[in-house]
Design a protein around this motif. Structure first.
Motif, PDB file in Angstrom:
ATOM      1  N   LEU A  31       0.934  -1.183  -0.279  1.00  0.00           N
ATOM      2  CA  LEU A  31      -0.087   0.050   0.236  1.00  0.00           C
ATOM      3  C   LEU A  31       0.748   1.190   0.021  1.00  0.00           C
ATOM      4  N   VAL A  32       0.711   2.122  -0.920  1.00  0.00           N
ATOM      5  CA  VAL A  32       1.634   3.225  -1.159  1.00  0.00           C
ATOM      6  C   VAL A  32       0.903   4.383  -1.022  1.00  0.00           C
ATOM      7  N   LEU A  33       1.104   5.400   0.097  1.00  0.00           N
ATOM      8  CA  LEU A  33       0.336   6.504   0.240  1.00  0.00           C
ATOM      9  C   LEU A  33       1.367   7.648   0.135  1.00  0.00           C
ATOM     10  N   ASP A  34       0.943   8.709  -0.341  1.00  0.00           N
ATOM     11  CA  ASP A  34       1.695   9.812  -0.811  1.00  0.00           C
ATOM     12  C   ASP A  34       1.235  10.798   0.000  1.00  0.00           C
ATOM     13  N   ASP A  35       1.303  11.466   0.865  1.00  0.00           N
ATOM     14  CA  ASP A  35       1.096  12.717   1.746  1.00  0.00           C
ATOM     15  C   ASP A  35      -0.345  12.480   2.029  1.00  0.00           C
ATOM     16  N   ALA A  36      -0.822  11.240   2.432  1.00  0.00           N
ATOM     17  CA  ALA A  36      -1.949  10.855   2.988  1.00  0.00           C
ATOM     18  C   ALA A  36      -2.717  11.173   4.244  1.00  0.00           C
ATOM     19  N   PHE A  37      -1.826  12.021   5.136  1.00  0.00           N
ATOM     20  CA  PHE A  37      -2.342  12.662   6.076  1.00  0.00           C
ATOM     21  C   PHE A  37      -2.191  14.101   6.398  1.00  0.00           C
ATOM     22  N   SER A  38      -2.022  14.931   5.134  1.00  0.00           N
ATOM     23  CA  SER A  38      -1.795  16.264   5.245  1.00  0.00           C
ATOM     24  C   SER A  38      -3.172  17.191   5.669  1.00  0.00           C
ATOM     25  N   ALA A  39      -4.189  16.561   5.566  1.00  0.00           N
ATOM     26  CA  ALA A  39      -5.212  17.366   5.726  1.00  0.00           C
ATOM     27  C   ALA A  39      -5.844  17.104   7.011  1.00  0.00           C
ATOM     28  N   GLN A  40      -5.336  16.103   7.895  1.00  0.00           N
ATOM     29  CA  GLN A  40      -5.653  15.693   9.157  1.00  0.00           C
ATOM     30  C   GLN A  40      -4.999  16.322  10.222  1.00  0.00           C
ATOM     31  N   ASP A  41      -5.881  16.625  11.541  1.00  0.00           N
ATOM     32  CA  ASP A  41      -5.259  17.194  12.419  1.00  0.00           C
ATOM     33  C   ASP A  41      -4.530  16.092  13.386  1.00  0.00           C
ATOM     34  N   VAL A  42      -4.080  16.349  14.472  1.00  0.00           N
ATOM     35  CA  VAL A  42      -3.215  15.374  15.128  1.00  0.00           C
ATOM     36  C   VAL A  42      -3.988  14.409  15.600  1.00  0.00           C
ATOM     37  N   GLU A  43      -5.106  14.544  15.828  1.00  0.00           N
ATOM     38  CA  GLU A  43      -5.921  13.453  16.515  1.00  0.00           C
ATOM     39  C   GLU A  43      -6.426  12.611  15.278  1.00  0.00           C
ATOM     40  N   GLY A  44      -6.782  13.027  13.850  1.00  0.00           N
ATOM     41  CA  GLY A  44      -7.163  12.299  12.806  1.00  0.00           C
ATOM     42  C   GLY A  44      -5.862  11.408  12.397  1.00  0.00           C
ATOM     43  N   GLU A  45      -4.866  12.177  12.517  1.00  0.00           N
ATOM     44  CA  GLU A  45      -3.527  11.372  12.145  1.00  0.00           C
ATOM     45  C   GLU A  45      -3.330  10.329  12.878  1.00  0.00           C
ATOM     46  N   CYS A  46      -3.283  10.445  14.081  1.00  0.00           N
ATOM     47  CA  CYS A  46      -3.092   9.526  15.029  1.00  0.00           C
ATOM     48  C   CYS A  46      -4.090   8.120  14.830  1.00  0.00           C
ATOM     49  N   ILE A  47      -5.532   8.505  14.537  1.00  0.00           N
ATOM     50  CA  ILE A  47      -6.361   7.340  14.328  1.00  0.00           C
ATOM     51  C   ILE A  47      -6.042   6.634  13.155  1.00  0.00           C
ATOM     52  N   LEU A  48      -5.602   7.336  11.818  1.00  0.00           N
ATOM     53  CA  LEU A  48      -5.320   7.096  10.792  1.00  0.00           C
ATOM     54  C   LEU A  48      -4.193   5.886  10.961  1.00  0.00           C
ATOM     55  N   LEU A  49      -2.948   6.383  11.499  1.00  0.00           N
ATOM     56  CA  LEU A  49      -1.976   5.609  11.762  1.00  0.00           C
ATOM     57  C   LEU A  49      -1.978   4.242  12.699  1.00  0.00           C
ATOM     58  N   ASP A  50      -2.897   4.575  13.684  1.00  0.00           N
ATOM     59  CA  ASP A  50      -3.073   3.361  14.596  1.00  0.00           C
ATOM     60  C   ASP A  50      -3.938   2.286  13.708  1.00  0.00           C
ATOM     61  N   ALA A  51      -4.817   2.658  13.000  1.00  0.00           N
ATOM     62  CA  ALA A  51      -5.668   1.670  12.448  1.00  0.00           C
ATOM     63  C   ALA A  51      -4.776   1.110  11.074  1.00  0.00           C
ATOM     64  N   LEU A  52      -3.883   1.858  10.545  1.00  0.00           N
ATOM     65  CA  LEU A  52      -3.025   1.324   9.450  1.00  0.00           C
ATOM     66  C   LEU A  52      -2.077   0.404  10.186  1.00  0.00           C
ATOM     67  N   LEU A  53      -1.473   0.814  11.180  1.00  0.00           N
ATOM     68  CA  LEU A  53      -0.431  -0.019  11.968  1.00  0.00           C
ATOM     69  C   LEU A  53      -1.127  -1.431  12.517  1.00  0.00           C
ATOM     70  N   ARG A  54      -2.376  -1.463  12.953  1.00  0.00           N
ATOM     71  CA  ARG A  54      -3.076  -2.612  13.494  1.00  0.00           C
ATOM     72  C   ARG A  54      -3.442  -3.605  12.154  1.00  0.00           C
ATOM     73  N   TRP A  55      -3.799  -2.845  11.053  1.00  0.00           N
ATOM     74  CA  TRP A  55      -4.022  -3.560   9.858  1.00  0.00           C
ATOM     75  C   TRP A  55      -2.838  -4.395   9.570  1.00  0.00           C
ATOM     76  N   ALA A  56      -1.645  -3.436   9.315  1.00  0.00           N
ATOM     77  CA  ALA A  56      -0.580  -4.066   8.793  1.00  0.00           C
ATOM     78  C   ALA A  56       0.129  -5.460   9.422  1.00  0.00           C
ATOM     79  N   LYS A  57      -0.090  -5.433  10.988  1.00  0.00           N
ATOM     80  CA  LYS A  57       0.203  -6.420  11.836  1.00  0.00           C
ATOM     81  C   LYS A  57      -0.646  -7.820  11.714  1.00  0.00           C
ATOM     82  N   GLN A  58      -1.786  -7.784  10.853  1.00  0.00           N
ATOM     83  CA  GLN A  58      -2.460  -8.861  10.743  1.00  0.00           C
ATOM     84  C   GLN A  58      -1.734  -9.847   9.852  1.00  0.00           C
TER      85      GLN A  58
END
Length: 70
Positions: free
Chosen positions: A43-70
């Motif tokens: 999965l290639v993401l280019d500047d995928a979090f630029s419009a997110q605030d800190v909370e949104g970025e943390c939610i996205l990163l947490d979800a992607l990390l959990r998904w990647a560990k599966q």
């Protein structure tokens, strides 16, 4: 991330709201779904979090990390 998308009428097919952060969230969710459907391991993401605030970025990163560990 999944909870927010599940609330939408039409789920991932829902039109994106005017908010840039929400459009970005929906785009990442759609990209992850495409990777899962094709059983890909890349999965290639280019500047995928630029419009997110800190909370949104943390939610996205947490979800992607959990998904990647599966």
């Amino acid at each position: 991330m999944a909870g927010k998308v599940e609330e939408l009428p039409g789920k991932l097919q829902a039109p994106a709201e005017p908010s840039p952060a929400f459009r970005q969230l929906l785009g990442v969710a759609r990209a992850v779904l495409r990777v899962l459907q094709k059983r890909s391991h890349l999965l290639v993401l280019d500047d995928a979090f630029s419009a997110q605030d800190v909370e949104g970025e943390c939610i996205l990163l947490d979800a992607l990390l959990r998904w990647a560990k599966q």
